[in-house]
Design a protein around this motif. Structure first.
Motif, PDB file in Angstrom:
ATOM      1  N   LEU A 122      21.405 -62.169  28.919  1.00 28.77           N
ATOM      2  CA  LEU A 122      20.700 -63.466  28.939  1.00 28.77           C
ATOM      3  C   LEU A 122      19.226 -63.257  29.255  1.00 28.77           C
ATOM      4  CD1 LEU A 122      23.118 -65.972  30.741  1.00 28.77           C
ATOM      5  CD2 LEU A 122      23.008 -65.323  28.356  1.00 28.77           C
ATOM      6  N   ARG A 123      18.941 -62.393  30.248  1.00 27.79           N
ATOM      7  CA  ARG A 123      17.536 -62.142  30.616  1.00 27.79           C
ATOM      8  C   ARG A 123      16.770 -61.583  29.406  1.00 27.79           C
ATOM      9  NH1 ARG A 123      13.631 -58.489  29.926  1.00 27.79           N
ATOM     10  NH2 ARG A 123      14.719 -56.668  30.679  1.00 27.79           N
ATOM     11  N   VAL A 124      17.386 -60.607  28.743  1.00 32.88           N
ATOM     12  CA  VAL A 124      16.704 -59.983  27.602  1.00 32.88           C
ATOM     13  C   VAL A 124      16.468 -61.038  26.520  1.00 32.88           C
ATOM     14  CG1 VAL A 124      16.906 -58.268  25.762  1.00 32.88           C
ATOM     15  CG2 VAL A 124      17.593 -57.668  28.088  1.00 32.88           C
ATOM     16  N   GLY A 133       9.952 -54.142  17.981  1.00 28.79           N
ATOM     17  CA  GLY A 133      10.591 -52.837  17.810  1.00 28.79           C
ATOM     18  C   GLY A 133      11.771 -52.577  18.719  1.00 28.79           C
ATOM     19  N   ARG A 134      12.286 -53.601  19.404  1.00 31.01           N
ATOM     20  CA  ARG A 134      13.391 -53.348  20.327  1.00 31.01           C
ATOM     21  C   ARG A 134      14.746 -53.778  19.749  1.00 31.01           C
ATOM     22  NH1 ARG A 134       8.905 -54.580  23.214  1.00 31.01           N
ATOM     23  NH2 ARG A 134       8.435 -53.312  25.047  1.00 31.01           N
ATOM     24  N   ALA A 135      14.798 -54.021  18.435  1.00 32.04           N
ATOM     25  CA  ALA A 135      16.051 -54.498  17.829  1.00 32.04           C
ATOM     26  C   ALA A 135      17.167 -53.475  17.992  1.00 32.04           C
ATOM     27  CB  ALA A 135      15.823 -54.799  16.351  1.00 32.04           C
ATOM     28  N   ILE A 140      22.347 -51.629  20.587  1.00 31.31           N
ATOM     29  CA  ILE A 140      23.025 -50.683  21.489  1.00 31.31           C
ATOM     30  C   ILE A 140      23.565 -51.462  22.692  1.00 31.31           C
ATOM     31  CG2 ILE A 140      22.666 -48.684  23.041  1.00 31.31           C
ATOM     32  CD1 ILE A 140      22.552 -47.923  20.154  1.00 31.31           C
ATOM     33  N   GLY A 141      22.753 -52.418  23.194  1.00 29.94           N
ATOM     34  CA  GLY A 141      23.168 -53.222  24.341  1.00 29.94           C
ATOM     35  C   GLY A 141      24.452 -53.982  24.041  1.00 29.94           C
ATOM     36  N   ILE A 142      24.546 -54.553  22.845  1.00 27.80           N
ATOM     37  CA  ILE A 142      25.755 -55.318  22.510  1.00 27.80           C
ATOM     38  C   ILE A 142      26.974 -54.390  22.470  1.00 27.80           C
ATOM     39  CG2 ILE A 142      26.877 -56.654  20.672  1.00 27.80           C
ATOM     40  CD1 ILE A 142      24.081 -57.883  20.207  1.00 27.80           C
ATOM     41  N   ILE A 143      26.762 -53.182  21.918  1.00 29.10           N
ATOM     42  CA  ILE A 143      27.881 -52.229  21.905  1.00 29.10           C
ATOM     43  C   ILE A 143      28.255 -51.877  23.354  1.00 29.10           C
ATOM     44  CG2 ILE A 143      28.683 -49.966  21.100  1.00 29.10           C
ATOM     45  CD1 ILE A 143      26.694 -50.220  18.791  1.00 29.10           C
ATOM     46  N   LEU A 144      27.239 -51.726  24.220  1.00 27.23           N
ATOM     47  CA  LEU A 144      27.526 -51.427  25.634  1.00 27.23           C
ATOM     48  C   LEU A 144      28.356 -52.546  26.267  1.00 27.23           C
ATOM     49  CD1 LEU A 144      24.182 -49.884  26.969  1.00 27.23           C
ATOM     50  CD2 LEU A 144      26.437 -48.808  26.948  1.00 27.23           C
ATOM     51  N   LEU A 145      27.989 -53.784  25.955  1.00 22.61           N
ATOM     52  CA  LEU A 145      28.738 -54.925  26.507  1.00 22.61           C
ATOM     53  C   LEU A 145      30.210 -54.860  26.067  1.00 22.61           C
ATOM     54  CD1 LEU A 145      28.839 -57.748  27.894  1.00 22.61           C
ATOM     55  CD2 LEU A 145      28.213 -58.727  25.715  1.00 22.61           C
ATOM     56  N   LEU A 147      31.839 -52.203  25.166  1.00 24.33           N
ATOM     57  CA  LEU A 147      32.493 -51.064  25.822  1.00 24.33           C
ATOM     58  C   LEU A 147      32.859 -51.394  27.263  1.00 24.33           C
ATOM     59  CD1 LEU A 147      30.367 -47.999  24.586  1.00 24.33           C
ATOM     60  CD2 LEU A 147      32.664 -48.655  23.876  1.00 24.33           C
ATOM     61  N   VAL A 148      31.975 -52.160  27.932  1.00 25.37           N
ATOM     62  CA  VAL A 148      32.249 -52.544  29.319  1.00 25.37           C
ATOM     63  C   VAL A 148      33.497 -53.432  29.372  1.00 25.37           C
ATOM     64  CG1 VAL A 148      31.381 -53.985  31.209  1.00 25.37           C
ATOM     65  CG2 VAL A 148      29.912 -52.260  30.201  1.00 25.37           C
ATOM     66  N   VAL A 149      33.583 -54.385  28.430  1.00 19.24           N
ATOM     67  CA  VAL A 149      34.761 -55.268  28.388  1.00 19.24           C
ATOM     68  C   VAL A 149      36.024 -54.439  28.081  1.00 19.24           C
ATOM     69  CG1 VAL A 149      35.863 -57.183  27.157  1.00 19.24           C
ATOM     70  CG2 VAL A 149      33.456 -57.316  27.759  1.00 19.24           C
TER      71      VAL A 149
HETATM   72  C1  HEM Z   1      26.105 -51.002  30.616  1.00 18.80           C
HETATM   73  C2  HEM Z   1      25.294 -51.929  30.177  1.00 18.80           C
HETATM   74  C3  HEM Z   1      23.787 -51.908  30.255  1.00 18.80           C
HETATM   75  C4  HEM Z   1      22.956 -51.204  31.078  1.00 18.80           C
HETATM   76  C5  HEM Z   1      23.349 -50.224  32.182  1.00 18.80           C
HETATM   77  C6  HEM Z   1      21.601 -51.550  30.718  1.00 18.80           C
HETATM   78  C7  HEM Z   1      20.472 -51.073  31.355  1.00 18.80           C
HETATM   79  C8  HEM Z   1      19.162 -51.452  31.055  1.00 18.80           C
HETATM   80  C9  HEM Z   1      17.998 -51.150  31.846  1.00 18.80           C
HETATM   81  C10 HEM Z   1      17.991 -50.370  33.156  1.00 18.80           C
HETATM   82  C11 HEM Z   1      16.928 -51.682  31.200  1.00 18.80           C
HETATM   83  C12 HEM Z   1      15.467 -51.694  31.698  1.00 18.80           C
HETATM   84  C13 HEM Z   1      15.028 -53.114  32.106  1.00 18.80           C
HETATM   85  C14 HEM Z   1      15.929 -53.914  32.977  1.00 18.80           C
HETATM   86  O1  HEM Z   1      16.409 -53.407  33.998  1.00 18.80           O
HETATM   87  O2  HEM Z   1      16.203 -55.088  32.611  1.00 18.80           O
HETATM   88  C15 HEM Z   1      17.408 -52.295  29.982  1.00 18.80           C
HETATM   89  C16 HEM Z   1      16.615 -52.892  29.036  1.00 18.80           C
HETATM   90  C17 HEM Z   1      17.091 -53.455  27.863  1.00 18.80           C
HETATM   91  N1  HEM Z   1      18.404 -53.743  27.574  1.00 18.80           N
HETATM   92 FE1  HEM Z   1      19.987 -53.108  28.632  1.00 18.80          FE
HETATM   93  N2  HEM Z   1      21.626 -52.437  29.668  1.00 18.80           N
HETATM   94  C18 HEM Z   1      22.942 -52.700  29.369  1.00 18.80           C
HETATM   95  C19 HEM Z   1      23.407 -53.599  28.433  1.00 18.80           C
HETATM   96  C20 HEM Z   1      22.589 -54.336  27.576  1.00 18.80           C
HETATM   97  C21 HEM Z   1      23.007 -55.459  26.756  1.00 18.80           C
HETATM   98  C22 HEM Z   1      24.393 -56.078  26.741  1.00 18.80           C
HETATM   99  C23 HEM Z   1      21.909 -55.833  26.022  1.00 18.80           C
HETATM  100  C24 HEM Z   1      21.790 -56.948  24.999  1.00 18.80           C
HETATM  101  C25 HEM Z   1      22.541 -57.159  24.029  1.00 18.80           C
HETATM  102  C26 HEM Z   1      20.817 -54.952  26.376  1.00 18.80           C
HETATM  103  C27 HEM Z   1      19.567 -54.953  25.793  1.00 18.80           C
HETATM  104  C28 HEM Z   1      18.458 -54.387  26.361  1.00 18.80           C
HETATM  105  C29 HEM Z   1      17.118 -54.450  25.796  1.00 18.80           C
HETATM  106  C30 HEM Z   1      16.725 -55.060  24.428  1.00 18.80           C
HETATM  107  C31 HEM Z   1      16.269 -53.875  26.741  1.00 18.80           C
HETATM  108  C32 HEM Z   1      14.746 -53.846  26.668  1.00 18.80           C
HETATM  109  C33 HEM Z   1      14.348 -55.178  27.299  1.00 18.80           C
HETATM  110  C34 HEM Z   1      12.901 -55.420  27.457  1.00 18.80           C
HETATM  111  O3  HEM Z   1      12.105 -54.640  26.918  1.00 18.80           O
HETATM  112  O4  HEM Z   1      12.587 -56.421  28.124  1.00 18.80           O
HETATM  113  N3  HEM Z   1      21.248 -54.094  27.353  1.00 18.80           N
HETATM  114  N4  HEM Z   1      18.781 -52.158  29.932  1.00 18.80           N
END
Ligand code: HEM
Length: 455
Positions: A122-124, A133-135, A140-145, A147-149
């Protein structure tokens, strides 16, 4: 700071440690070196504000580490066999030194991780952290979510108690409704017609080996990508007095500014978690009894939004709808190309209004629709000559999709929101709606999944 400068800074640290050969300065140099492999040497001051990231990515990473440590400890005593799984957990709870605490920390960290990863998403989204450029990292984040589930779901079965057995039975039956591959995935997971020894063995292997390995790989890539993308998102700095250029971004050194903050968050999280785990032990119900389902038989709490949808639509439609929503969330960076509002919560004043409107509509509409469907609307009775797949599947599915499209278009046309702002409104509607369905599933469904008042 450029990579070249960062490398020379790192070298300087190592050199400094050589010139001061006492142990403390050497250890400090090693620690600094480690930190500077994970972080750049300087970070924008704006990115350090608590209220920007809320530390949610870091908290999620720390929870994953805690899960790894406590998980390995649990493996020393756990026995993945239908005859002994439950007693091995009982033994851990009562006979092993700190066994109950380790199990509780593992249990609560796993549940909290789902919440923190969801809030991080939600924050992101709300700061437009997927832009510029962060697409790839969004994907990857969605795949992580996911995997966590999946990690949570596969771990759910391991205690082999009533809660585990029936939540996984309901969960895998939900899975079998996924169009196309659902049946095969469910058959593969269960290794038989129902939850039994094959399922326990599969879930265990996936839980302790496959998913952790994937999580470590993808999390490492996620962190590396944050650095590669130029650090986390932040708003463009204000214009200079002559209005021709942007002011310089204020930067602070990672050591001590970022590291201090990370340390405070880590200590606070571990303290709260340890205290919580001491006072609220992980649940363990009676031994699994495949012949005696509880009433109601509910999936794990994070699947209850989906289980709630199943009560209102044909299973195929109830699986297609979240599939469409998930695909749309993946595609957000390609739909929302507005870049000027990156790093600003909710984009703008209009964006804030759209978020409020979306959340408000969902809060009013979703419980109302649940009530209407429970007591008054009955599509199969209204359209008796139509197959239920159409009357109770296609019709509500198309109505929902048309409603979502209507919300987005009216925000664009009536409120004159740009794409990014209208997306904020629609996203808020969907997220609040999903959270409400989950709350209804958790608290307001009783025996035979009928609506009840919990108090
Ligand atoms: C195990 C799950 C995850 C871990 C450990 C993780 C960790 C992190 C960390 C440490 C950052 C640096 C900034 C911050 O702390 O907010 C970050 C940034 C980011 N994450 Fe994750 N993340 C995870 C899951 C996700 C998910 C579910 C999404 C979205 C679908 C996501 C998308 C992003 C993006 C786009 C950034 C760059 C954000 C920015 O530049 O403001 N991540 N993540």
């Amino acid at each position: 700071m450029s990579d070249h400068k960062s490398a020379s800074f790192t070298k300087k640290l190592i050199y400094t440690s050589k010139t001061h050969p006492d142990d403390r300065s050497r250890m400090r140099a090693v620690a600094n070196n480690l930190v500077l492999h994970l972080h750049p040497t300087k970070v924008p001051a704006a990115a350090l504000r608590w209220s920007y990231t809320w530390g949610l990515g870091g908290i999620s990473a720390l929870l994953a580490i805690l899960l790894g440590i406590t998980g390995v400890l649990l493996m020393f005593r756990y026995d993945a066999s239908v005859e002994r799984a439950y007693t091995s957990i009982q033994f851990m709870e009562t006979q092993v030194f700190f066994g109950s605490l380790v199990r509780s920390i593992h249990h609560w960290s796993a549940n909290l991780l789902i919440v923190t990863v969801f809030l991080h998403l939600l924050r992101v989204f709300y700061t437009g952290g997927y832009k510029k450029g962060r697409a790839a990292n969004w994907l990857i984040g969605i795949i992580l979510l996911l995997l966590v589930v999946a990690s949570n779901f596969t771990g759910y079965l391991l205690p082999w108690d009533q809660l585990a057995y029936w939540a996984v039975t309901v969960g895998t039956s939900l899975l079998s409704y996924v169009p196309g591959a659902g049946g095969s995935i469910s058959n593969f997971l269960l290794a038989g017609p129902e939850v039994g020894q094959g399922a326990l063995r599969n879930f265990y292997a996936i839980h302790v080996a496959v998913l952790p390995a994937l999580l470590v790989l993808l999390m490492s890539y996620h962190f590396w990508k944050v650095r590669k993308d130029g650090g986390i998102s932040q708003p463009a700095p204000p214009l200079t007095a002559d209005g021709k250029r942007r002011q310089r971004v204020e930067r602070l050194t990672t050591i001590p500014h970022l590291v201090q903050r990370e340390f405070v968050v880590a200590v606070a999280l571990i303290t709260v978690l340890a205290l919580w785990a001491m006072f609220v032990p992980a649940p363990l119900e009676e031994l699994a009894n495949p012949t005696h389902p509880p009433n109601p038989a509910k999936a794990a709490w994070y699947f209850l939004g989906l289980q709630e949808l199943l009560l209102h639509m044909h299973p195929l439609a109830a699986m297609i709808l979240p599939g469409i929503v998930l695909s749309a969330i993946v595609l957000i960076p390609y739909w929302d190309k507005e870049e000027g509002d990156i790093g600003v919560y909710f984009r703008s004043t209009i964006g804030k209004l759209m978020a409020l409107a979306g959340a408000f509509f969902a809060t009013a509409l979703v419980p109302l629709l649940v009530l209407l469907d429970e007591y008054w609307i009955d599509f199969p009775a209204l359209l008796p000559s139509w197959p239920t797949l159409v009357s109770n599947g296609l019709v509500p599915l198309l109505l929902t999709l048309a409603g979502l499209l209507g919300i987005y278009t009216s925000m664009r046309i009536v409120a004159r929101a740009n794409r990014s702002e209208a997306l904020v409104g629609l996203f808020s509607f969907v997220i609040v709606g999903f959270v409400l369905l989950t709350i209804i599933g958790i608290f307001f469904r009783g025996p035979n999944m009928a609506l009840i008042f919990p108090y």
